[in-house]
Design a protein around this motif. Structure first.
Motif, PDB file in Angstrom:
ATOM      1  N   PRO A  24       0.809  -1.235   0.000  1.00 41.73           N
ATOM      2  CA  PRO A  24       0.000   0.000   0.000  1.00 41.73           C
ATOM      3  C   PRO A  24       0.838   1.280   0.000  1.00 41.73           C
ATOM      4  CG  PRO A  24      -0.937  -1.598   1.513  1.00 41.73           C
ATOM      5  CD  PRO A  24       0.392  -2.141   1.089  1.00 41.73           C
ATOM      6  N   ARG A  25       2.060   1.227   0.513  1.00 43.01           N
ATOM      7  CA  ARG A  25       2.898   2.427   0.580  1.00 43.01           C
ATOM      8  C   ARG A  25       3.917   2.490  -0.563  1.00 43.01           C
ATOM      9  NH1 ARG A  25       5.464   3.198   6.321  1.00 43.01           N
ATOM     10  NH2 ARG A  25       5.923   5.227   5.365  1.00 43.01           N
ATOM     11  N   PHE A  26       3.884   1.522  -1.438  1.00 44.02           N
ATOM     12  CA  PHE A  26       4.819   1.498  -2.565  1.00 44.02           C
ATOM     13  C   PHE A  26       4.420   2.537  -3.617  1.00 44.02           C
ATOM     14  CE2 PHE A  26       4.995   0.041  -6.978  1.00 44.02           C
ATOM     15  CZ  PHE A  26       6.366   0.041  -7.197  1.00 44.02           C
ATOM     16  N   THR A  27       5.411   3.242  -4.171  1.00 39.59           N
ATOM     17  CA  THR A  27       5.143   4.145  -5.288  1.00 39.59           C
ATOM     18  C   THR A  27       6.193   3.919  -6.379  1.00 39.59           C
ATOM     19  OG1 THR A  27       6.558   6.001  -4.590  1.00 39.59           O
ATOM     20  CG2 THR A  27       4.321   5.894  -3.667  1.00 39.59           C
ATOM     21  N   PHE A  48       0.805   2.605 -14.276  1.00 37.17           N
ATOM     22  CA  PHE A  48       0.075   2.320 -13.035  1.00 37.17           C
ATOM     23  C   PHE A  48       0.926   1.428 -12.134  1.00 37.17           C
ATOM     24  CE2 PHE A  48      -2.942   2.519 -16.595  1.00 37.17           C
ATOM     25  CZ  PHE A  48      -3.643   3.662 -16.242  1.00 37.17           C
ATOM     26  N   ARG A  49       0.628   1.459 -10.854  1.00 40.18           N
ATOM     27  CA  ARG A  49       1.394   0.616  -9.925  1.00 40.18           C
ATOM     28  C   ARG A  49       1.317  -0.853 -10.303  1.00 40.18           C
ATOM     29  NH1 ARG A  49       0.682   0.750  -3.825  1.00 40.18           N
ATOM     30  NH2 ARG A  49      -1.452   0.213  -4.377  1.00 40.18           N
ATOM     31  N   ARG A  97       5.356 -11.375  -1.498  1.00 37.49           N
ATOM     32  CA  ARG A  97       4.609 -11.708  -0.277  1.00 37.49           C
ATOM     33  C   ARG A  97       3.898 -10.468   0.270  1.00 37.49           C
ATOM     34  NH1 ARG A  97       8.414 -14.997   3.748  1.00 37.49           N
ATOM     35  NH2 ARG A  97       6.450 -15.239   4.867  1.00 37.49           N
ATOM     36  N   ALA A  98       4.530  -9.309   0.160  1.00 39.11           N
ATOM     37  CA  ALA A  98       3.888  -8.072   0.606  1.00 39.11           C
ATOM     38  C   ALA A  98       2.645  -7.773  -0.232  1.00 39.11           C
ATOM     39  CB  ALA A  98       4.881  -6.915   0.511  1.00 39.11           C
ATOM     40  N   VAL A  99       2.725  -8.047  -1.530  1.00 36.69           N
ATOM     41  CA  VAL A  99       1.563  -7.853  -2.409  1.00 36.69           C
ATOM     42  C   VAL A  99       0.441  -8.803  -2.012  1.00 36.69           C
ATOM     43  CG1 VAL A  99       0.712  -8.008  -4.770  1.00 36.69           C
ATOM     44  CG2 VAL A  99       2.974  -7.029  -4.325  1.00 36.69           C
ATOM     45  N   LEU A 100       0.769 -10.074  -1.805  1.00 36.54           N
ATOM     46  CA  LEU A 100      -0.247 -11.070  -1.446  1.00 36.54           C
ATOM     47  C   LEU A 100      -0.926 -10.708  -0.128  1.00 36.54           C
ATOM     48  CD1 LEU A 100       1.675 -14.352  -2.389  1.00 36.54           C
ATOM     49  CD2 LEU A 100      -0.177 -13.259  -3.664  1.00 36.54           C
ATOM     50  N   GLN A 101      -0.168 -10.185   0.808  1.00 35.36           N
ATOM     51  CA  GLN A 101      -0.744  -9.802   2.099  1.00 35.36           C
ATOM     52  C   GLN A 101      -1.685  -8.606   1.966  1.00 35.36           C
ATOM     53  OE1 GLN A 101       2.761  -9.200   4.480  1.00 35.36           O
ATOM     54  NE2 GLN A 101       3.355 -11.368   4.362  1.00 35.36           N
ATOM     55  N   THR A 105      -7.290  -6.164   1.023  1.00 35.75           N
ATOM     56  CA  THR A 105      -7.734  -4.776   1.156  1.00 35.75           C
ATOM     57  C   THR A 105      -7.784  -4.056  -0.197  1.00 35.75           C
ATOM     58  OG1 THR A 105      -5.479  -3.929   1.530  1.00 35.75           O
ATOM     59  CG2 THR A 105      -6.728  -4.672   3.455  1.00 35.75           C
ATOM     60  N   GLU A 106      -7.447  -4.761  -1.286  1.00 41.45           N
ATOM     61  CA  GLU A 106      -7.442  -4.154  -2.612  1.00 41.45           C
ATOM     62  C   GLU A 106      -8.222  -5.040  -3.584  1.00 41.45           C
ATOM     63  OE1 GLU A 106      -4.111  -2.238  -4.212  1.00 41.45           O
ATOM     64  OE2 GLU A 106      -3.116  -1.890  -2.297  1.00 41.45           O
TER      65      GLU A 106
END
Length: 209
Positions: A24-27, A48-49, A97-101, A105-106
């Motif tokens: 969520p904080r990745f840009t 896009f992200r 793994r951060a994306v999967l977690q 919420t997305e």
């Protein structure tokens, strides 16, 4: 720097940031800055992200579909194709793994990745020789996607160096897939297998050592 080097540099920086801060904080701006890439070029290639995730998916597919002697039964081919994708994922493990977690919420991203996964499963099925036509073919594609998801959840938790837990889960998923007819060979694949058996029968001495 060519396009492949550009993309790999951004992938490395992007998934490292995702691992550190969470998806969520990745840009993309921060990823571009960390990779030392021009932001305008990053904007042009990755608008896009989630473009970063799709590029990783294509990279994994390219590795899976590379023609380097893929052979065997439909089940064996599916196993090899899936594990080739995991080999690429392993390079960006903590970021993925951060994306999967973050997916719960997305929901929009979950839908996009689901559609991309189903498209990959169609390619996987055709390369492996799974029958994909008609309603039965659609059900088999969804079955393959289920096997992939089951193995992906195992991979997310797998801390072994050789991904033995992932392979065990994939074997388990493929066992169930075989029982439900998900790995039904296509007519072309059946013909190939028949030709291979005929070739062996025609040259029995080649089996002797």
């Amino acid at each position: 720097m060519d396009r492949e080097e550009f993309d790999l540099a951004l992938l490395e920086a992007g998934f490292t940031i995702a691992a550190e801060k969470g998806w969520p904080r990745f840009t993309l701006v921060e990823a571009a800055q960390r990779a030392g890439l021009p932001i305008d070029e990053v904007r042009a290639r990755f608008p896009f992200r989630h473009s970063l995730l799709f590029r990783l998916g294509r990279l994994a597919d390219e590795s899976a579909f590379r023609d380097d002697g893929l052979s065997g039964s439909v089940r064996e081919r599916v196993f090899d194709l899936f594990m080739r994708r995991f080999d690429v994922f392993q390079q960006y493990r903590e970021g993925i793994r951060a994306v999967l977690q973050a997916l719960p919420t997305e929901p929009g991203l979950t839908l996009l990745l689901g559609a991309a996964t189903l498209d990959t499963m169609r390619w996987m099925a055709e390369v492996a020789g799974v029958e994909c036509s008609g309603l039965g073919g659609l059900m088999r594609l969804n079955g393959l996607a289920g096997v992939w998801g089951f193995a992906l959840r195992a991979w997310e938790k797998d801390e072994t160096a050789d991904l033995s837990q992932t392979m065990a889960a994939l074997d388990q998923g493929l066992d169930k897939a075989e029982r439900f007819g998900v790995l039904k060979p296509s007519p072309d694949r059946l013909m190939d297998q028949a030709s291979q058996r005929t070739g062996i029968a025609d040259h029995p001495l080649e089996l002797e050592t």
